[in-house]
Design a protein around this motif. Structure first.
Motif, PDB file in Angstrom:
ATOM      1  N   ALA A   1       0.844  -1.192   0.000  1.00 15.00           N
ATOM      2  CA  ALA A   1       0.000   0.000   0.000  1.00 15.00           C
ATOM      3  C   ALA A   1       0.882   1.246   0.000  1.00 15.00           C
ATOM      4  O   ALA A   1       1.868   1.312   0.735  1.00 15.00           O
ATOM      5  N   GLY A   2       0.514   2.209  -0.840  1.00 14.74           N
ATOM      6  CA  GLY A   2       1.285   3.434  -0.971  1.00 14.74           C
ATOM      7  C   GLY A   2       2.299   3.416  -2.099  1.00 14.74           C
ATOM      8  O   GLY A   2       2.819   4.469  -2.479  1.00 14.74           O
ATOM      9  N   ASP A   3       2.583   2.231  -2.618  1.00 11.97           N
ATOM     10  CA  ASP A   3       3.545   2.108  -3.715  1.00 11.97           C
ATOM     11  C   ASP A   3       2.917   2.516  -5.047  1.00 11.97           C
ATOM     12  O   ASP A   3       1.712   2.793  -5.133  1.00 11.97           O
ATOM     13  N   SER A   4       3.752   2.520  -6.066  1.00  9.73           N
ATOM     14  CA  SER A   4       3.310   2.871  -7.416  1.00  9.73           C
ATOM     15  C   SER A   4       3.618   1.741  -8.388  1.00  9.73           C
ATOM     16  O   SER A   4       4.549   0.953  -8.169  1.00  9.73           O
TER      17      SER A   4
ATOM     18  N   ARG B   1      -5.100   9.676  -8.282  1.00 10.94           N
ATOM     19  CA  ARG B   1      -4.053   8.687  -8.007  1.00 10.94           C
ATOM     20  C   ARG B   1      -3.543   8.022  -9.284  1.00 10.94           C
ATOM     21  O   ARG B   1      -2.365   7.686  -9.377  1.00 10.94           O
TER      22      ARG B   1
ATOM     23  N   ASN C   1      -0.455   5.507  -8.653  1.00  6.96           N
ATOM     24  CA  ASN C   1       0.252   5.972  -7.466  1.00  6.96           C
ATOM     25  C   ASN C   1      -0.596   5.778  -6.221  1.00  6.96           C
ATOM     26  O   ASN C   1      -1.817   5.664  -6.306  1.00  6.96           O
ATOM     27  N   ASN C   2       0.070   5.757  -5.086  1.00  8.34           N
ATOM     28  CA  ASN C   2      -0.626   5.615  -3.808  1.00  8.34           C
ATOM     29  C   ASN C   2      -1.632   4.457  -3.855  1.00  8.34           C
ATOM     30  O   ASN C   2      -2.809   4.615  -3.525  1.00  8.34           O
ATOM     31  N   LEU C   3      -1.136   3.315  -4.242  1.00  2.97           N
ATOM     32  CA  LEU C   3      -2.012   2.155  -4.385  1.00  2.97           C
ATOM     33  C   LEU C   3      -2.590   1.709  -3.060  1.00  2.97           C
ATOM     34  O   LEU C   3      -1.938   1.820  -2.001  1.00  2.97           O
ATOM     35  N   LYS C   4      -3.799   1.212  -3.106  1.00  2.00           N
ATOM     36  CA  LYS C   4      -4.521   0.751  -1.930  1.00  2.00           C
ATOM     37  C   LYS C   4      -4.880  -0.717  -2.103  1.00  2.00           C
ATOM     38  O   LYS C   4      -4.999  -1.196  -3.236  1.00  2.00           O
TER      39      LYS C   4
ATOM     40  N   ASP D   1      -7.388  -1.692  -4.642  1.00  5.86           N
ATOM     41  CA  ASP D   1      -7.024  -1.637  -6.062  1.00  5.86           C
ATOM     42  C   ASP D   1      -6.619  -3.013  -6.596  1.00  5.86           C
ATOM     43  O   ASP D   1      -6.390  -3.170  -7.803  1.00  5.86           O
TER      44      ASP D   1
ATOM     45  N   SER E   1      -1.536  -4.782   2.388  1.00  8.10           N
ATOM     46  CA  SER E   1      -1.684  -3.706   3.391  1.00  8.10           C
ATOM     47  C   SER E   1      -0.530  -3.702   4.380  1.00  8.10           C
ATOM     48  O   SER E   1       0.272  -4.603   4.419  1.00  8.10           O
TER      49      SER E   1
END
Length: 126
Positions: free
Chosen positions: A13-16, A66, A83-86, A89, A126
């Motif tokens: 999480a948060g990566d691109s 994002r 970006n800012n993957l959750k 996604d 996560s």
């Protein structure tokens, strides 16, 4: 038209990630390219789309701000910068191309697209 996606993977999480889609065969007929995704047990949903001549872009509310869709007509490529993957996604991401020409249609409906790639898995932990 043939479409081949690449660039998926496992991230936190948060990566691109950047997905790529290469189009071949009769690409001159393409008017719109899109990205859709499908999570297990869910229907395929719209992510983003770009018109091939003017470069107009549209996004699902869930990814707006994002994700960025872009295209390179000369190379017959379309990209999805994520970006800012959750974790939400997480899905198989599909590239789609539309060659049908009509006055009124919805870019958000998978049925409006004529060609599809095989998909690439994106998993966000996560």
């Amino acid at each position: 038209v043939q479409l081949v996606e690449s660039g998926g993977g496992l991230v936190q999480a948060g990566d691109s990630l950047r997905l790529s889609c290469a189009a071949s065969a009769r690409t001159f007929s393409i008017n719109t390219m899109g990205w859709f995704r499908q999570a297990p047990g869910k229907e395929r949903e719209f992510v983003a789309t770009i018109t091939w001549n003017g470069g107009s872009t549209y996004y699902a509310d869930s990814v707006k701000g994002r994700f960025t869709i872009s295209g390179d007509n000369a190379k017959n490529m379309v990209y999805l910068q994520m970006n800012n993957l959750k974790p939400e996604d997480t899905a198989v991401y599909y590239c789609a191309a539309r060659v049908t020409r009509s006055i009124s249609w919805s870019a958000y409906r998978p049925s409006e697209y004529d060609y599809w790639g095989q998909g690439t898995q994106v998993t966000v932990s996560s």
